[in-house]
Scaffold this motif. Structure first.
Motif, PDB file in Angstrom:
ATOM      1  N   PRO A  71       0.603  -7.586  -0.515  1.00 49.14           N
ATOM      2  CA  PRO A  71       1.515  -6.484  -0.847  1.00 49.14           C
ATOM      3  C   PRO A  71       1.142  -5.212  -0.069  1.00 49.14           C
ATOM      4  O   PRO A  71      -0.027  -4.832  -0.016  1.00 49.14           O
ATOM      5  CB  PRO A  71       1.309  -6.276  -2.354  1.00 49.14           C
ATOM      6  N   PRO A  72       2.109  -4.566   0.544  1.00 49.52           N
ATOM      7  CA  PRO A  72       1.824  -3.374   1.361  1.00 49.52           C
ATOM      8  C   PRO A  72       1.094  -2.266   0.600  1.00 49.52           C
ATOM      9  O   PRO A  72       0.297  -1.550   1.190  1.00 49.52           O
ATOM     10  CB  PRO A  72       3.210  -2.894   1.802  1.00 49.52           C
ATOM     11  N   GLU A  73       1.340  -2.153  -0.697  1.00 48.35           N
ATOM     12  CA  GLU A  73       0.722  -1.061  -1.461  1.00 48.35           C
ATOM     13  C   GLU A  73      -0.786  -1.213  -1.633  1.00 48.35           C
ATOM     14  O   GLU A  73      -1.472  -0.248  -1.971  1.00 48.35           O
ATOM     15  CB  GLU A  73       1.404  -0.891  -2.831  1.00 48.35           C
ATOM     16  N   ILE A  74      -1.344  -2.401  -1.390  1.00 45.87           N
ATOM     17  CA  ILE A  74      -2.797  -2.560  -1.486  1.00 45.87           C
ATOM     18  C   ILE A  74      -3.442  -2.907  -0.144  1.00 45.87           C
ATOM     19  O   ILE A  74      -4.657  -3.032  -0.050  1.00 45.87           O
ATOM     20  CB  ILE A  74      -3.208  -3.607  -2.552  1.00 45.87           C
ATOM     21  N   ASP A  76      -4.151  -1.314   2.647  1.00 49.23           N
ATOM     22  CA  ASP A  76      -5.136  -0.420   3.261  1.00 49.23           C
ATOM     23  C   ASP A  76      -6.412  -0.279   2.444  1.00 49.23           C
ATOM     24  O   ASP A  76      -7.385   0.275   2.909  1.00 49.23           O
ATOM     25  CB  ASP A  76      -4.523   0.951   3.538  1.00 49.23           C
ATOM     26  N   LYS A  77      -6.439  -0.789   1.224  1.00 45.22           N
ATOM     27  CA  LYS A  77      -7.645  -0.699   0.390  1.00 45.22           C
ATOM     28  C   LYS A  77      -8.062  -2.063  -0.154  1.00 45.22           C
ATOM     29  O   LYS A  77      -8.739  -2.165  -1.150  1.00 45.22           O
ATOM     30  CB  LYS A  77      -7.420   0.303  -0.736  1.00 45.22           C
ATOM     31  N   ILE A  83      -9.589  -3.697  -6.599  1.00 44.46           N
ATOM     32  CA  ILE A  83      -8.233  -3.721  -6.060  1.00 44.46           C
ATOM     33  C   ILE A  83      -7.731  -5.159  -6.124  1.00 44.46           C
ATOM     34  O   ILE A  83      -8.374  -6.075  -5.617  1.00 44.46           O
ATOM     35  CB  ILE A  83      -8.187  -3.216  -4.593  1.00 44.46           C
ATOM     36  N   GLY A  85      -3.916  -7.682  -6.540  1.00 43.61           N
ATOM     37  CA  GLY A  85      -2.463  -7.784  -6.625  1.00 43.61           C
ATOM     38  C   GLY A  85      -2.017  -8.601  -7.825  1.00 43.61           C
ATOM     39  O   GLY A  85      -0.840  -8.842  -8.013  1.00 43.61           O
TER      40      GLY A  85
END
Length: 132
Positions: A71-74, A76-77, A83, A85
């Motif tokens: 998922p793009p929202e996670i 970068d971290k 963290i 999904g």
């Protein structure tokens, strides 16, 4: 499976490295919900830089799946602790894998899009004092 049979023996902690790879595989399995394929691929790369060190020979271990992607929202971290999904996930698997691989002077990279997520573990074959 897509293994390179010419890869020499590595000086690693096998139990730790198995745990790191297993964490990557478990993430793939859970992301695909039992629908899809996972491929293990090994190769060598010559003259590879990991961080600031240059190595003559590095082993690339890839875990490739054809699941939904990260998922793009996670994205970068992704390697940060906690963290995840998934609602039931702990968010520790990738963080632990990265720590183990770092202890072997290696690196984990990934690329992801729906239908093709690739985690690449790069570990040098030579000892720390043999860097070039």
């Amino acid at each position: 499976r897509d293994y390179d049979p010419s890869i020499p023996l590595m000086l690693i902690d096998p139990e730790q490295m198995i745990q790191a790879i297993l964490n990557l595989v478990l993430n793939s399995v859970e992301a695909m919900n039992g629908k899809g394929e996972i491929c293990f691929q090994t190769r060598t790369t010559r003259q590879c830089t990991i961080g600031t060190a240059r190595y003559k020979l590095v082993v690339d271990i890839k875990v490739i799946d054809n699941g939904p992607g990260i998922p793009p929202e996670i994205a970068d971290k992704l390697f940060f602790p906690m963290i995840t999904g998934r609602a039931e996930g702990t968010g520790l698997g990738l963080s632990i894998a990265q720590t183990i691989v770092n202890h072997h002077q290696g690196l984990i990279e990934y690329t992801s899009e729906p239908g093709n997520t690739v985690f690449t573990v790069m570990v040098p074959l030579e000892l720390d004092n043999e860097k070039h």
